[in-house]
Design an enzyme around this catalytic site. Sequence first.
Site, short mmCIF file in Angstrom:
data_model
loop_
_atom_site.label_atom_id
_atom_site.label_comp_id
_atom_site.label_asym_id
_atom_site.label_seq_id
_atom_site.Cartn_x
_atom_site.Cartn_y
_atom_site.Cartn_z
N GLY A 98 33.49 42.01 37.53
CA GLY A 98 34.69 42.82 37.75
C GLY A 98 34.93 43.85 36.66
N HIS A 121 35.36 45.22 26.11
CA HIS A 121 36.75 44.95 25.74
C HIS A 121 37.12 43.53 26.10
CE1 HIS A 121 36.57 46.71 29.77
NE2 HIS A 121 37.57 45.91 30.09
N HIS A 137 40.26 41.20 27.13
CA HIS A 137 41.64 41.17 27.62
C HIS A 137 42.39 40.01 26.96
CE1 HIS A 137 41.04 43.75 31.32
NE2 HIS A 137 39.79 43.35 31.16
P1 DGP Z 1 37.84 45.70 33.22
O1 DGP Z 1 38.05 45.48 34.69
O2 DGP Z 1 37.62 44.36 32.52
O3 DGP Z 1 36.77 46.72 32.92
O4 DGP Z 1 39.22 46.22 32.67
C1 DGP Z 1 39.50 47.55 32.39
C2 DGP Z 1 40.97 47.62 32.07
O5 DGP Z 1 41.21 48.83 31.40
C3 DGP Z 1 41.89 47.60 33.28
O6 DGP Z 1 42.71 46.43 33.20
C4 DGP Z 1 42.72 48.86 33.17
C5 DGP Z 1 42.48 49.31 31.76
N1 DGP Z 1 42.42 50.76 31.58
C6 DGP Z 1 41.64 51.63 32.26
N2 DGP Z 1 41.83 52.88 31.80
C7 DGP Z 1 42.72 52.79 30.79
C8 DGP Z 1 43.32 53.75 29.92
O7 DGP Z 1 43.05 54.95 29.96
N3 DGP Z 1 44.21 53.28 29.01
C9 DGP Z 1 44.52 51.94 28.92
N4 DGP Z 1 45.42 51.58 27.97
N5 DGP Z 1 43.99 51.01 29.72
C10 DGP Z 1 43.09 51.44 30.65
#
Ligand code: DGP
Length: 116
Positions: free
Chosen positions: A95, A102, A104
Amino acid sequence: MDCIFCKIVAGQIPSPRLYEDANTIVIRDVSPQSKHHFLVLPKKHVASLADLFANEAEGRGVMGDLFSAANAVAKQEGLLTAGFRSVINTGADGGQTVFHLHLHVLGGQKMKGTFA
Ligand code: DGP
């Protein structure tokens, strides 16, 4: 490289930092899935956990940095006693949508369910 999290690390896209140390920043997730939802990012670009361990020693170091920062921000935001969840999505089946590693950190409420 066209990586949104690299742009956040570089300050080209503004995103308030809840925590920062030499190798790591922590920002709020733009689309929170719980009351508190933070993202712990290594400053150095690596696409995913799978890519990180191409270099075993570097992988161990970065994972230590990420979890140290996660614990620090959980403490700072008052989540340590009640608890929190930490998740890394890896690759398409995991996912992952942003291909800059990163971690979470989710908390501030009782988490339900564990897996898909
Ligand atoms: P994943 O599905 O594990 O790759 O999670 C990516 C997360 O990143 C998702 O929960 C939304 C977050 N996200 C995407 N773009 C941005 C952004 O530009 N800024 C921030 N703060 N979060 C973002």
